[in-house]
Enzyme design. Structure first.
Site, PDB file in Angstrom:
ATOM      1  N   HIS A   1     -25.550 -11.866   4.352  1.00  0.00           N
ATOM      2  CA  HIS A   1     -25.620 -10.649   5.167  1.00  0.00           C
ATOM      3  C   HIS A   1     -27.060 -10.166   5.287  1.00  0.00           C
ATOM      4  O   HIS A   1     -27.489  -9.746   6.368  1.00  0.00           O
ATOM      5  CB  HIS A   1     -24.758  -9.547   4.558  1.00  0.00           C
ATOM      6  N   GLU A   2     -27.799 -10.223   4.188  1.00  0.00           N
ATOM      7  CA  GLU A   2     -29.181  -9.742   4.211  1.00  0.00           C
ATOM      8  C   GLU A   2     -30.083 -10.603   5.093  1.00  0.00           C
ATOM      9  O   GLU A   2     -31.125 -10.127   5.556  1.00  0.00           O
ATOM     10  CB  GLU A   2     -29.749  -9.704   2.782  1.00  0.00           C
TER      11      GLU A   2
END
Length: 302
Positions: free
Chosen positions: A116-117
């Site tokens: 996600h990051e």
């Protein structure tokens, strides 16, 4: 003191356990959780990454991070399986604690949160769906500042910037300083190592994952079931499960505000990776009704 929060997040050498008081050892007094801070196991140092390679092969890693080397990804060619495994050698408790399902779930959770990051796919066609596009970036795009804060312990080096880099997008000079001290690399003077050396880059993410930052537990202890919510945690809606990890990482921006796309994205990656590894998701996947933790290292403050 030699390790843990008493020593700036430093890890013990040789895979030794860090006790709740900040000392290194291999007996139950050092290694028994929840008192143990890092590299914990039930009976001394955990085994090395041989077990990790048995749980996630090169082929599985490539399947999970399917499009990381796509031409549309700025970090193509950077994140490798070999770097992932090499970095894990410095954190031998990662994915070696608990039964096989617990160990696989930790791999899925770690890769999901970091995917996600570093996710790609936004703004262009994303074949195979959005959850096949993790690890597309290794540095923050258009950082709004140099992320330099006044800190006597970890002062900014002249001309250096501490914007998000690596799988966990580590930011701010004090986080680079703590992480560098723990992994034995001068990141204050060499912050670009997190976007130029893939093994060091992965080590920064493992450091964040394995290190508790009071009042937050470590992501590792949450996913292996070693963290038990206190009465104040329960009153804040924080219960054992993947959702608390999101709270640890970015609770100030994403948790306690009802449904939002960011939390859903973290869950989507996690479910896909659990499915690939053949393991159940567990309970409490979101943090929609959780109050954020208090002050501590987190991506939203990084």
């Amino acid at each position: 003191e030699q390790c843990g929060r008493q020593a700036g997040g430093a890890l013990c050498p040789g895979g030794l356990c860090c006790s709740q008081f900040g000392w290194c050892g291999s007996t139950a007094d050092y290694c028994t959780v929840p008192g143990c801070q890092s590299q914990c196991s039930g009976s001394g140092p955990a085994p090395g990454p041989g077990g990790l390679t048995n749980l996630i092969s090169r082929e599985t890693f490539n399947q999970m991070l399917l499009h990381r080397n796509d031409g549309a990804c700025p970090a193509r060619g950077f994140y490798t399986y070999d770097a992932f495994i090499a970095a894990a050698r410095s954190f031998p408790a990662f994915a070696t604690t608990g039964d096989q399902a617990t160990r696989k779930r930790e791999i899925a959770a770690f890769l999901a949160q970091t995917s996600h990051e570093t996710t790609g796919g936004a703004g262009w066609a994303a074949p195979d769906g959005p959850y096949a596009w993790g690890y597309c970036y290794n540095r923050e795009l258009n950082p709004p500042s140099s992320y330099c804060a006044s800190d006597p312990n970890y002062p900014c080096a002249p001309g250096k910037q501490y914007f998000g880099r690596g799988p966990m997008q580590l930011s701010w000079n004090y986080n680079y300083g703590q992480c560098g001290r723990a992994i034995g690399v001068d990141l204050l003077n060499n912050p670009d190592l997190l976007s130029s050396d893939p093994t060091i880059s992965f080590k920064s993410a493992f450091w964040f994952w394995m290190t508790p930052q009071s009042p937050k537990p470590s992501c590792h202890n949450v996913i292996i079931g070693a963290w038990s919510p206190s009465s104040s945690d329960r009153a804040a809606g924080r219960a054992t499960g993947y959702g608390v990890i999101t709270n640890i990482i970015n609770g100030g921006l994403e948790c306690g505000k009802g449904w939002n796309a960011q939390v859903e994205d973290r869950i989507g990656f996690y479910k896909r990776y659990c499915d690939i590894l053949g393991v159940s998701y567990g309970n409490n996947l979101d943090c929609y009704n959780q109050s954020p933790f208090g002050n501590g290292v987190s991506v939203d403050s990084m």
